[in-house]
Design an enzyme around this catalytic site. Structure first.
Site, short mmCIF file in Angstrom:
data_model
loop_
_atom_site.label_atom_id
_atom_site.label_comp_id
_atom_site.label_asym_id
_atom_site.label_seq_id
_atom_site.Cartn_x
_atom_site.Cartn_y
_atom_site.Cartn_z
N LYS A 152 -14.55 10.54 -54.68
CA LYS A 152 -14.91 10.80 -53.17
C LYS A 152 -15.77 11.69 -52.94
O LYS A 152 -16.76 11.49 -51.94
CB LYS A 152 -13.39 11.05 -52.51
CG LYS A 152 -13.64 11.18 -51.04
CD LYS A 152 -11.92 10.94 -50.44
CE LYS A 152 -11.19 12.30 -50.78
NZ LYS A 152 -11.61 13.78 -49.89
N GLY A 158 -12.60 16.72 -44.08
CA GLY A 158 -13.17 18.03 -44.04
C GLY A 158 -14.64 17.99 -44.64
O GLY A 158 -15.63 18.57 -44.30
N ASP A 191 -7.43 20.30 -55.84
CA ASP A 191 -6.94 19.23 -55.38
C ASP A 191 -5.66 18.49 -56.03
O ASP A 191 -5.04 17.58 -55.75
CB ASP A 191 -7.90 17.90 -55.15
CG ASP A 191 -9.02 18.30 -54.12
OD1 ASP A 191 -8.48 19.11 -53.00
OD2 ASP A 191 -10.13 17.87 -53.84
N ARG A 207 -0.18 22.48 -48.14
CA ARG A 207 0.23 21.94 -49.09
C ARG A 207 1.09 22.67 -49.91
O ARG A 207 2.19 22.02 -50.54
CB ARG A 207 -1.04 21.46 -50.07
CG ARG A 207 -1.80 20.29 -49.38
CD ARG A 207 -2.90 19.95 -50.33
NE ARG A 207 -3.52 18.94 -49.80
CZ ARG A 207 -4.74 18.18 -50.17
NH1 ARG A 207 -5.27 18.83 -51.10
NH2 ARG A 207 -5.32 17.13 -49.52
#
Length: 435
Positions: free
Chosen positions: A27, A99, A322, A353
């Site tokens: 990504k 983002g 992540d 998170r």
């Protein structure tokens, strides 16, 4: 595994993961490939581009700036407009939930001699943009918006930028990338200093396409502008952050082995591999090579090995930020205690998170304590199926799905439509590998 509707899924425990598979395109690299291709002199051919909501947002914003795209089978052709060829948009640029799109576009728009307005969905409009806007203003960009110009929507009137010598307050690939994009529109040297390593996909791709990038002292990046970008073929490796969910699932499975082919193993991203190996997982990196400036390899993992808890602290966080959600799941089944610290940045993602993980894993019976900047997880536990929420966060949804594979009884994960942000087809693939 039974799909109830587009909003939730019911998962049952499984005994093994087995197979050979390719991950969707990275990504982070896909965003950069789209943006830098749009600035190239000529047509760029991209293969392996991630087709997900986040990267679609970047593509749509570029189309509003006059960039043309053409599908050619599995390839995407990008008609580059050069550094000076973008056009003023006639509507708001919509970054959606991305983002990366928002922050990189702030740097790109800062260099354009026209007016634009950048916005996003409700979640993105609450995420901080000050770290990017402050240095861009120092370069001469005029950026106005909510909360003193720190929250989207943001109006940008760019052009006539000055070089900058800037020390980043925290290691941030998005801030660094935004400043490098803006730096392409200066005449001089843009000198950036990082307090620690962060993802260097932008530097690698800029260099590959002919950008005049220099490495100085440790943590120093220098861009010499002006320069032009060549139209070269780009091949996107598999996404290591997406692979992480399958690496952890395969490591936790009592049986089976898994081979993930052609995954990006950029050293600024491989903290997940280091931590799993430290925990005792049978993970190996095979067939290393370089593709378009990025290191790529096959990842092999075998289940059935006992894991032990570890400490994951601040210096390591940028290399696996992540992957914290799925590493927290791995820690549930590791003997002893796992302590995650220095991860306060996770409170500013698509969800908080840290809070989301503690809340949802406690529903499953986990002994997990929330810290201001991390988590303390007691391992070696038995967890039970529960009804859980994604909190509107794709990585929380996928982490809960991995936990569900090893819980007692069925687990319902609600809000799974958010997975399309980064990994459409995740649940279909998970089902096929655990069948």
């Amino acid at each position: 595994m039974e799909r109830k509707n587009k909003m939730e899924i019911t998962l049952a425990p499984r005994e093994q993961i087995r197979g050979r598979v390719k991950m969707p395109g990275d990504k982070s690299i896909s965003h950069r490939a789209l943006i830098l291709s749009a600035l190239a002199e000529g047509t760029v051919e991209i293969t392996g581009l991630l087709a997900a909501e986040d990267t679609r947002a970047t593509r749509l914003c570029l189309q509003q700036l006059g960039v043309e795209f053409q599908e050619a089978g599995t390839k995407l052709l990008v008609r580059g407009r050069g550094l000076r060829g973008l056009q003023e948009p006639d509507d708001f640029l919509q970054a959606g939930n991305s983002g990366t799109t928002a922050r990189l576009f702030l740097g790109l728009l800062a260099g354009q001699p026209f007016f634009s307005v950048l916005t996003g969905d409700r979640s993105l409009r609450m995420r901080p943009m000050a770290r990017v806007c402050k240095p861009l203003r120092q370069m001469g960009a005029r950026i106005e918006g909510r909360q003193g110009g720190t929250l989207l929507p943001l109006a940008v009137r760019g052009g006539n930028l000055l070089p900058i010598r800037y020390r980043l307050p925290v290691a941030s690939a998005q801030v660094k990338s935004a400043l490098l994009l803006a730096g392409l529109y200066t005449c001089g040297r843009v000198e950036l200093f990082e307090p620690g390593p962060s993802r260097d996909h932008t530097e690698r791709m800029l260099s590959y396409l002919g950008g005049r990038l220099e490495k100085g002292a440790p943590g120093e990046i220098v861009l010499a502008a002006p320069c032009s970008l060549a139209a070269k073929k780009l091949k996107i490796p598999g996404d290591l952050s997406s692979a992480a969910f399958f690496l952890v699932a395969a490591a936790l499975a009592p049986q089976g082995e898994l081979l993930l082919e052609a995954v990006g193993v950029n050293p600024t991203r491989t903290g997940i591999i280091d931590v799993l190996q430290e925990m005792g997982a049978a993970v190996r990196v095979l067939n290393r090579k370089e593709v378009c400036g990025e290191p790529v390899a096959d990842l092999w993992v075998q289940g059935g090995r006992p894991l032990t808890g570890v400490a994951i602290n601040a210096p390591l966080i940028p290399r696996l930020v992540d992957e914290i959600p799925v590493l927290a799941v791995a820690a549930l089944f590791a003997a002893g205690e796992t302590v995650i610290s220095g991860a306060g940045e996770l409170r500013l993602k698509e969800s908080d998170r840290l809070h989301a993980l503690a809340t949802e894993l406690q529903k499953m019976g986990a002994a997990i304590k929330e810290l201001p900047d991390g988590l303390v997880i007691q391992g070696g536990q038995k967890i039970n199926g529960a009804v859980c929420s994604s909190h509107g966060d794709h990585r929380i949804a996928m982490a809960l799905a991995v936990a569900a594979l090893f819980a007692r009884g069925e687990t319902v994960v609600r809000g799974i439509e958010t997975v399309d942000i980064s990994f459409p087809g995740f649940f279909t693939l998970l089902n096929s590998l655990t069948a």
